[in-house]
Structure formats: C-alpha cells, structure tokens
Design an enzyme around this catalytic site. Structure first.
Site, PDB file in Angstrom:
ATOM      1  N   GLN A 268      -9.681  -8.887  -0.349  1.00 24.04           N
ATOM      2  CA  GLN A 268      -8.670  -8.241  -1.198  1.00 24.04           C
ATOM      3  C   GLN A 268      -8.773  -8.757  -2.631  1.00 24.04           C
ATOM      4  O   GLN A 268      -8.453  -9.919  -2.891  1.00 24.04           O
ATOM      5  CB  GLN A 268      -7.281  -8.564  -0.631  1.00 24.04           C
ATOM      6  CG  GLN A 268      -6.133  -8.065  -1.473  1.00 24.04           C
ATOM      7  CD  GLN A 268      -4.786  -8.351  -0.812  1.00 24.04           C
ATOM      8  OE1 GLN A 268      -4.674  -9.230   0.040  1.00 24.04           O
ATOM      9  NE2 GLN A 268      -3.774  -7.619  -1.192  1.00 24.04           N
TER      10      GLN A 268
ATOM     11  N   GLU B  73       0.950  -4.606   5.244  1.00 19.23           N
ATOM     12  CA  GLU B  73       0.864  -6.017   5.620  1.00 19.23           C
ATOM     13  C   GLU B  73       1.990  -6.410   6.575  1.00 19.23           C
ATOM     14  O   GLU B  73       1.874  -7.372   7.309  1.00 19.23           O
ATOM     15  CB  GLU B  73       0.978  -6.881   4.357  1.00 19.23           C
ATOM     16  CG  GLU B  73      -0.157  -7.845   4.199  1.00 19.23           C
ATOM     17  CD  GLU B  73      -0.164  -8.533   2.836  1.00 19.23           C
ATOM     18  OE1 GLU B  73       0.785  -8.398   2.046  1.00 19.23           O
ATOM     19  OE2 GLU B  73      -1.169  -9.209   2.568  1.00 19.23           O
TER      20      GLU B  73
END
Ligand code: FAD
Length: 397
Positions: free
Chosen positions: A131, A251
C-alpha cells in the site's frame, strides 16, 4: 441483517477446522501462530507457499463474489472461516493486502479488464501487494501527497516520481497501489489518482526501515520516473481520493474477527503465564485480565454489528469507533503482558532483539495506535463524522 450460526454453519466450521488440522503440519508446522503485525519478517517464502496451499483449498477470496472467482460465502461463514483459521494458529496472511483491500477495491472500481488480469493472481496466492499511501509529509494528512505521475509522450504510461514511507511488505510485494498527484498544481483531495504499479522495476528502490522490535517489515519506497501502463489507472484521473478512502473502508472487513481470535490467543497465553507464575493471585492483575477478557467480547459484538451493515467500503458509525477501540485495547494488553511477566519481561533469552512473543507484542502494540489512522485522527473522525461536532480547523479545503 443479523449474524447467527445454524447447524449447517457449524458443520462448515468443522470442515475449516479439519482442513487446517490436515494442512498446517509437516513443513508448515513452524508457521503456526507466526507472521502478522510485528512478526511479518518471519518465514516469508514459507508463508507464500502456504498462500498457494490455501488457494488450492479454495480458501482465498471466500467472501468474494463468484463472478470474481470467489466462493461468495455468507457473512456467517466468512466469520467462521477467519475464526477457525486464527484458532488453528494459521500464519499471518502475506496476501491480506491483496485479498482484503485490492480485491474489493477492484471489484468496486476496476474495469472488467483489470479484474480479469489482476484478481486471479490474488486468488491463486501468487501475487502480493503493498500500500503506497503515506509519505514523509503525508501520513495523518494524507491529502498532502506529493508523489506525482505524468503521462509520457506516447500517452501509454504514467511516469511516477516521489517517495512513499512505512510501506509494509514492499520488499515482498509484486504490486503496489500508489496514491499520486496527476493534476499539476492541484492540492488536497483534488487531482489525485489511484495507480497500480509493478514492483519489479529498476526505477523503484525499496529501503527497509528497522523497527523497535529490531525487524524490518516496512520500508521507504522511492519512485524515479517509474512507468506504469495507463491500463493500471483505477477509475479516472482525479478519482484517487474517493477510491483511496473506499479502500480504507474495506480494512474494517470480516478479517477483523480473525484478528480478534489472534488477540484471544495472546490473552490465553497471558492467562496461562499468570496462573503459572502466580501473577493471577494479584487482585489488580486479576481485575485487569478480567477487563481485557470483557473488552474483547465488546470488540467482537461491535464487529458483528459493523459487519451487519453494507460491505461497500462506506464507513458507518460502528466502523468509525472500531480502530480506536481495538488499538487501545491491544495497547493495554501489551502492558498487561509485561506486568504479568514481571521482571522476566526485561530479560532477553539470547542477545539483542531475541524477543519472546509477548515482548514483541508489547513493542509492536506501540504501532497499533498509529497505523491505519492514529488514535488522535480516529477521535477527530468520531467527533466530526459520527457526533456531528464542529470540524477541526484545517489549513486547506
Ligand atoms: C506498523 C506500521 C505499518 C504501516 N504500513 C503502512 C503501509 O503499508 N502503507 C502506508 O501507506 N502507510 C503505512 N503506515 C503509515 C501510517 O498510515 C502512518 O504512520 C499514519 O497515518 C500516521 O502518519 P505519520 O506517521 O506521518 O504521523 P503524523 O501524521 O506526522 O502524526 C504525528 C502525530 O501527530 C498526531 N496528529 C497528526 N495530525 C493530527 C490532528 N489533526 N489532530 C490531532 N493529532 C494529530 C498523530 O496522531 C501522531 O500522534 C504504517 C505505519 C505503521 C506504524
């Protein structure tokens, strides 16, 4: 929607437990309870092999829709899978960024070509992701991203230049999703784009950062005119902020319940030690252990409530309190572990950084209240978006 477990679900629980028992042994036995935050450096190649084995059993993408190659399991069964995985000591997932973040994001915002090209590698356990959001000047204030991307003369590639930081597992990743500024002169949320970048390129430099625990699971990542094909832009130029935020919403997905099962394993170990070394007879420690146990139950119920809402990356109020709640609980658990160990907590078995699991837990929980949005930022989100309080003054829009 309510989550409950019927008799068929419980039979499914047995199936998962049996699969784990049959496969997490032999060469894979050392992986039990290893990997994951604070231990990501352990057994990377073996954990990649484990991902391939998981894939062969059809255990990657269990919640993904069948049209994307997933099993399309009900929420209850996804919960069961993650719980049984963690209960059996399943290793920290090398593929969790791909499966938990990239997959749902591509399903929601990617083109059918991108889905067909990129989802199979995640499902097969052969393509790993990292990420690329944070930068030296853009962490909490993520909209301050300075990494830029410009189209090359052919119009077929974006050329990316800039620096990312704290990029977990970049040294193991095949791909990175990068938030970059594609509109020159833009600022804040505007003019950002969401680009997918192959990592195996000479123009990318990955520099490990040593952590408090002595290990390096995150990195600085430098891009120097790094090309990525225009086909790797998700959404349109300028859609980056919207997509980046939706990804963060994913998430808070079902894997949070697996994370809680890992917390359960840690608490069990603390209780076992407290019984062994007599700490359990200390009334204050007993009370803190009971509070930890009750706190974990509350986390579980909040997660189930959170998962009962839409799984589209939107951040509902239950989800807004979750990061603050679990990271604060886990931070306290780290302290409790040290107090239960007593003076033993300060002794290393063999040389610097030869940390026991609980010592490592204590040190790594310092990071829990920072990554994925620090506690201060979570409180701002709760105040402004859940409670409707006045916005904190901001320097820009
Ligand atoms: C273990 C770990 C793994 C990570 N993995 C990744 C990854 O894979 N990819 C990635 O992109 N990033 C990753 N990060 C980065 C993480 O998202 C950032 O550290 C986080 O967003 C905080 O940003 P910062 O470190 O720049 O701190 P800063 O934003 O500089 O904050 C410093 C301090 O100021 C406080 N603060 C800042 N703004 C405010 C405000 N408005 N009000 C009140 N207090 C404020 C913060 O709470 C913090 O205490 C990781 C971080 C850690 C610790």
């Amino acid at each position: 929607m309510k989550i409950g477990f019927n008799a068929d679900d419980e039979a499914f629980r047995q199936t998962v437990a049996a699969w784990m028992e049959q496969h997490l042994k032999g060469d894979f036995a050392p992986l039990r309870f290893r990997g994951g935050p604070g231990d990501e450096h352990s057994f990377p190649e073996e954990r990649k092999a484990w991902e391939r084995l998981l894939a062969s059993g059809g255990w990657i993408g269990v919640g993904w829709a069948p049209e994307h190659g997933g099993r399309g399991l009900s929420l209850s069964r996804q919960v069961i899978f993650h719980e049984e995985y963690a209960r059996a000591g399943g290793p920290g997932r090398m593929g969790h960024i791909g499966e938990g973040l990239v997959g749902p994001t591509l399903a929601a915002f990617g083109t059918t070509e991108q889905q067909a090209r990129l989802l199979p590698g995640i499902l097969a356990g052969t393509q790993f992701w990292c990420q690329g959001y944070s930068e030296p000047g853009a962490g909490s204030d993520l909209a301050n991203v300075k990494t830029r991307a410009v189209l090359d003369d052919s119009g077929e590639h974006w050329l990316i230049s800039g620096q990312k930081v704290w990029t977990s597992l970049a040294h193991e990743a095949d791909w990175c999703f990068v938030l970059a500024r594609t509109e020159p002169g833009s600022s804040g949320h505007h003019g950002l784009s969401f680009l997918l970048v192959p990592m195996a390129q000479a123009s990318i430099r990955v520099q490990p950062i040593q952590q408090l625990t002595g290990t390096s699971e995150f990195n600085e990542v430098f891009f120097d005119q790094t090309p990525t094909a225009t086909a790797n832009l998700v959404g349109k130029p300028g859609d980056g902020w919207k997509i980046a935020m939706a990804l963060l919403g994913f998430e808070r997905g079902v894997s949070t319940l697996g994370q809680q099962m890992q917390f359960h394993n840690e608490l069990d170990e603390i209780i076992r030690i407290a019984k062994d070394n007599g700490a359990a007879r200390d009334p204050i420690l007993r009370q803190r252990i009971a509070q930890a146990w009750a706190g974990l139950k509350v986390l579980r119920y909040n997660s189930l409530r959170m998962l009962s809402g839409p799984q589209d990356g939107s951040l509902r109020k239950e989800a807004m309190i979750y990061k603050l709640a679990w990271s604060t609980w886990h931070l306290e658990l780290g302290k409790l572990a040290m107090d239960v160990l007593g003076s033993e907590a300060e002794i290393l078995d063999a040389g610097p950084y030869a940390l026991s699991r609980l010592q490592s837990l204590f040190l790594f929980t310092r990071a829990d209240t920072i990554y994925g949005g620090s506690n201060e930022i979570q409180r701002n989100i709760i105040a402004e978006r859940a409670l409707g309080m006045p916005r904190e003054p901001r320097l820009r829009g």
